[in-house]
Scaffold this motif. Structure first.
Motif, PDB file in Angstrom:
ATOM      1  N   CYS A  48       8.525   2.446  -3.024  1.00 54.19           N
ATOM      2  CA  CYS A  48       8.184   1.060  -3.666  1.00 54.19           C
ATOM      3  C   CYS A  48       6.852   0.804  -3.559  1.00 54.19           C
ATOM      4  O   CYS A  48       5.992   0.845  -2.584  1.00 54.19           O
ATOM      5  CB  CYS A  48       8.881  -0.017  -2.854  1.00 54.19           C
ATOM      6  SG  CYS A  48       8.614  -1.665  -3.699  1.00 54.19           S
ATOM      7  N   LEU A  49       6.317   0.564  -4.661  1.00 52.93           N
ATOM      8  CA  LEU A  49       4.807   0.269  -4.972  1.00 52.93           C
ATOM      9  C   LEU A  49       4.795  -1.252  -5.179  1.00 52.93           C
ATOM     10  O   LEU A  49       5.518  -1.583  -6.174  1.00 52.93           O
ATOM     11  CB  LEU A  49       4.190   0.964  -6.153  1.00 52.93           C
ATOM     12  CG  LEU A  49       4.363   2.566  -6.198  1.00 52.93           C
ATOM     13  CD1 LEU A  49       3.723   3.272  -7.402  1.00 52.93           C
ATOM     14  CD2 LEU A  49       3.902   3.362  -4.988  1.00 52.93           C
ATOM     15  N   MET A  50       3.734  -1.888  -4.507  1.00 49.62           N
ATOM     16  CA  MET A  50       3.772  -3.296  -4.506  1.00 49.62           C
ATOM     17  C   MET A  50       2.212  -3.646  -5.016  1.00 49.62           C
ATOM     18  O   MET A  50       1.396  -2.742  -4.986  1.00 49.62           O
ATOM     19  CB  MET A  50       3.904  -4.061  -3.286  1.00 49.62           C
ATOM     20  CG  MET A  50       5.132  -3.845  -2.736  1.00 49.62           C
ATOM     21  SD  MET A  50       6.515  -4.614  -3.540  1.00 49.62           S
ATOM     22  CE  MET A  50       6.026  -6.293  -3.123  1.00 49.62           C
ATOM     23  N   PRO A  51       1.828  -4.482  -5.661  1.00 48.67           N
ATOM     24  CA  PRO A  51       0.648  -4.930  -5.898  1.00 48.67           C
ATOM     25  C   PRO A  51      -0.533  -4.499  -4.976  1.00 48.67           C
ATOM     26  O   PRO A  51      -1.564  -4.066  -5.346  1.00 48.67           O
ATOM     27  CB  PRO A  51       0.510  -6.235  -6.466  1.00 48.67           C
ATOM     28  CG  PRO A  51       2.006  -6.567  -6.782  1.00 48.67           C
ATOM     29  CD  PRO A  51       2.766  -5.958  -5.690  1.00 48.67           C
ATOM     30  N   ASN A  52      -0.119  -4.816  -3.739  1.00 45.47           N
ATOM     31  CA  ASN A  52      -1.622  -4.497  -2.704  1.00 45.47           C
ATOM     32  C   ASN A  52      -0.960  -3.404  -1.633  1.00 45.47           C
ATOM     33  O   ASN A  52      -1.668  -3.375  -0.908  1.00 45.47           O
ATOM     34  CB  ASN A  52      -1.763  -5.908  -2.037  1.00 45.47           C
ATOM     35  CG  ASN A  52      -0.984  -6.502  -1.387  1.00 45.47           C
ATOM     36  OD1 ASN A  52       0.388  -6.100  -1.230  1.00 45.47           O
ATOM     37  ND2 ASN A  52      -1.278  -7.485  -0.198  1.00 45.47           N
ATOM     38  N   HIS A  53       0.240  -2.807  -1.800  1.00 46.11           N
ATOM     39  CA  HIS A  53       0.517  -2.087  -0.698  1.00 46.11           C
ATOM     40  C   HIS A  53       1.784  -0.857  -1.293  1.00 46.11           C
ATOM     41  O   HIS A  53       2.253  -1.038  -2.426  1.00 46.11           O
ATOM     42  CB  HIS A  53       0.920  -2.263   0.315  1.00 46.11           C
ATOM     43  CG  HIS A  53       2.331  -3.164   0.385  1.00 46.11           C
ATOM     44  ND1 HIS A  53       2.261  -4.303   0.046  1.00 46.11           N
ATOM     45  CD2 HIS A  53       3.628  -2.618   0.854  1.00 46.11           C
ATOM     46  CE1 HIS A  53       3.384  -4.833   0.007  1.00 46.11           C
ATOM     47  NE2 HIS A  53       4.284  -4.000   0.725  1.00 46.11           N
ATOM     48  N   TYR A  54       2.031   0.166  -0.553  1.00 44.92           N
ATOM     49  CA  TYR A  54       2.848   1.005  -0.863  1.00 44.92           C
ATOM     50  C   TYR A  54       3.772   1.557   0.339  1.00 44.92           C
ATOM     51  O   TYR A  54       3.288   1.431   1.340  1.00 44.92           O
ATOM     52  CB  TYR A  54       2.510   2.313  -1.705  1.00 44.92           C
ATOM     53  CG  TYR A  54       1.762   3.100  -0.990  1.00 44.92           C
ATOM     54  CD1 TYR A  54       2.291   4.211  -0.039  1.00 44.92           C
ATOM     55  CD2 TYR A  54       0.320   3.041  -0.939  1.00 44.92           C
ATOM     56  CE1 TYR A  54       1.524   4.837   0.610  1.00 44.92           C
ATOM     57  CE2 TYR A  54      -0.418   4.061  -0.448  1.00 44.92           C
ATOM     58  CZ  TYR A  54       0.089   4.956   0.459  1.00 44.92           C
ATOM     59  OH  TYR A  54      -0.594   5.616   1.321  1.00 44.92           O
ATOM     60  N   HIS A  55       5.151   1.677  -0.155  1.00 47.03           N
ATOM     61  CA  HIS A  55       6.001   2.452   1.056  1.00 47.03           C
ATOM     62  C   HIS A  55       6.475   3.599   0.506  1.00 47.03           C
ATOM     63  O   HIS A  55       7.168   3.624  -0.635  1.00 47.03           O
ATOM     64  CB  HIS A  55       7.147   1.530   1.309  1.00 47.03           C
ATOM     65  CG  HIS A  55       6.759   0.201   1.812  1.00 47.03           C
ATOM     66  ND1 HIS A  55       6.706  -0.024   3.292  1.00 47.03           N
ATOM     67  CD2 HIS A  55       6.578  -1.032   1.394  1.00 47.03           C
ATOM     68  CE1 HIS A  55       6.324  -1.184   3.459  1.00 47.03           C
ATOM     69  NE2 HIS A  55       6.096  -1.839   2.379  1.00 47.03           N
ATOM     70  N   PHE A  56       6.741   4.582   1.364  1.00 54.30           N
ATOM     71  CA  PHE A  56       7.351   5.900   1.201  1.00 54.30           C
ATOM     72  C   PHE A  56       8.291   6.233   2.356  1.00 54.30           C
ATOM     73  O   PHE A  56       7.967   5.815   3.365  1.00 54.30           O
ATOM     74  CB  PHE A  56       6.643   7.063   0.836  1.00 54.30           C
ATOM     75  CG  PHE A  56       5.921   7.035  -0.467  1.00 54.30           C
ATOM     76  CD1 PHE A  56       6.223   7.021  -1.339  1.00 54.30           C
ATOM     77  CD2 PHE A  56       4.488   7.040  -0.239  1.00 54.30           C
ATOM     78  CE1 PHE A  56       5.473   7.099  -2.668  1.00 54.30           C
ATOM     79  CE2 PHE A  56       3.576   6.956  -1.285  1.00 54.30           C
ATOM     80  CZ  PHE A  56       4.006   7.169  -2.606  1.00 54.30           C
ATOM     81  N   LEU A  57       9.544   6.661   1.982  1.00 55.97           N
ATOM     82  CA  LEU A  57      10.289   7.182   2.879  1.00 55.97           C
ATOM     83  C   LEU A  57      10.587   8.677   2.783  1.00 55.97           C
ATOM     84  O   LEU A  57      10.803   9.089   1.648  1.00 55.97           O
ATOM     85  CB  LEU A  57      11.888   6.485   3.183  1.00 55.97           C
ATOM     86  CG  LEU A  57      12.907   7.083   3.884  1.00 55.97           C
ATOM     87  CD1 LEU A  57      12.348   7.303   5.377  1.00 55.97           C
ATOM     88  CD2 LEU A  57      14.019   6.253   4.132  1.00 55.97           C
ATOM     89  N   VAL A  58       9.900   9.439   3.423  1.00 54.56           N
ATOM     90  CA  VAL A  58       9.841  10.950   3.395  1.00 54.56           C
ATOM     91  C   VAL A  58      10.472  11.890   4.300  1.00 54.56           C
ATOM     92  O   VAL A  58      10.654  11.396   5.358  1.00 54.56           O
ATOM     93  CB  VAL A  58       8.515  11.218   2.958  1.00 54.56           C
ATOM     94  CG1 VAL A  58       7.597  10.614   2.018  1.00 54.56           C
ATOM     95  CG2 VAL A  58       7.606  10.992   4.410  1.00 54.56           C
TER      96      VAL A  58
END
Length: 190
Positions: free
Chosen positions: A55-65
């Motif tokens: 999920c890419l948010m306006p001020n951050h991102y998350h990855f499950l890898v």
């Protein structure tokens, strides 16, 4: 240079995230999100890791890898640098875009993947950007519920815990968001 608390081991899962310097935006327009995803495919997904959810948010991102190679730090540094250079050039700015190196939390049990994917996909809802997770274009949720056929997320490991796209949608949209204390430790509190 400080050493990371988290060691990166092939064959294991990680929640990888970062945010903008001073909590500022890192994505300013739609093309920025799309470019970051393109760079993610190039630097991360081609050889280093399977991206299970994002999920890419306006001020951050998350990855499950899920790591296939042990070069995550190097590839994430390339991703961050290439994106920062492009944004600085595009908006005639200089300096750091992200709040230091990316952060990562080791996910030691597959049973937590489903809850962590829900947490990642609900970020835009929690932030008030959309009413439903499916409305946010810049996450893997649309692939999970079969609204889009993307090539980045490799979600079979997560989706095997629910039978269908409709079951996953029901799981994400359910009001039962009670999270076990251990799963809570895998999440970033924005």
């Amino acid at each position: 240079m400080a050493r990371r608390k988290t060691s990166f081991l092939t064959g294991h899962y990680y929640h990888v995230y970062n945010r903008g310097n001073n909590h500022q935006r890192v994505f300013f327009e739609r093309d920025n999100y799309l470019f970051f995803l393109k760079q993610t495919r190039y630097y991360l997904a081609e050889e280093t890791a399977d991206v299970l959810a994002y999920c890419l948010m306006p001020n951050h991102y998350h990855f499950l890898v899920y790591l296939r190679q042990d070069n995550l730090s190097e590839k994430m540094a390339f991703l961050s640098l290439s994106y920062t250079k492009a944004i600085n050039k595009r908006f005639k700015r200089c300096g750091a875009l992200f709040q230091g190196p990316f952060q990562a939390i080791y996910v030691d049990q597959e049973e937590y993947l489903l809850n962590l994917s829900r947490y990642i996909h609900l970020n835009p809802v929690k932030a008030g950007l959309v009413q439903k997770a499916e409305e946010w274009e810049f996450s893997s949720y649309q692939e999970y519920v079969e609204l889009r056929r993307g090539v980045l997320p490799q979600f079979s490991k997560v989706r095997q815990q629910v039978r269908t796209a409709q079951d996953y949608r029901g799981f994400v949209e359910s009001q039962n968001h009670l999270v076990q204390p251990y799963v809570q430790s895998l999440m970033l509190d924005e």
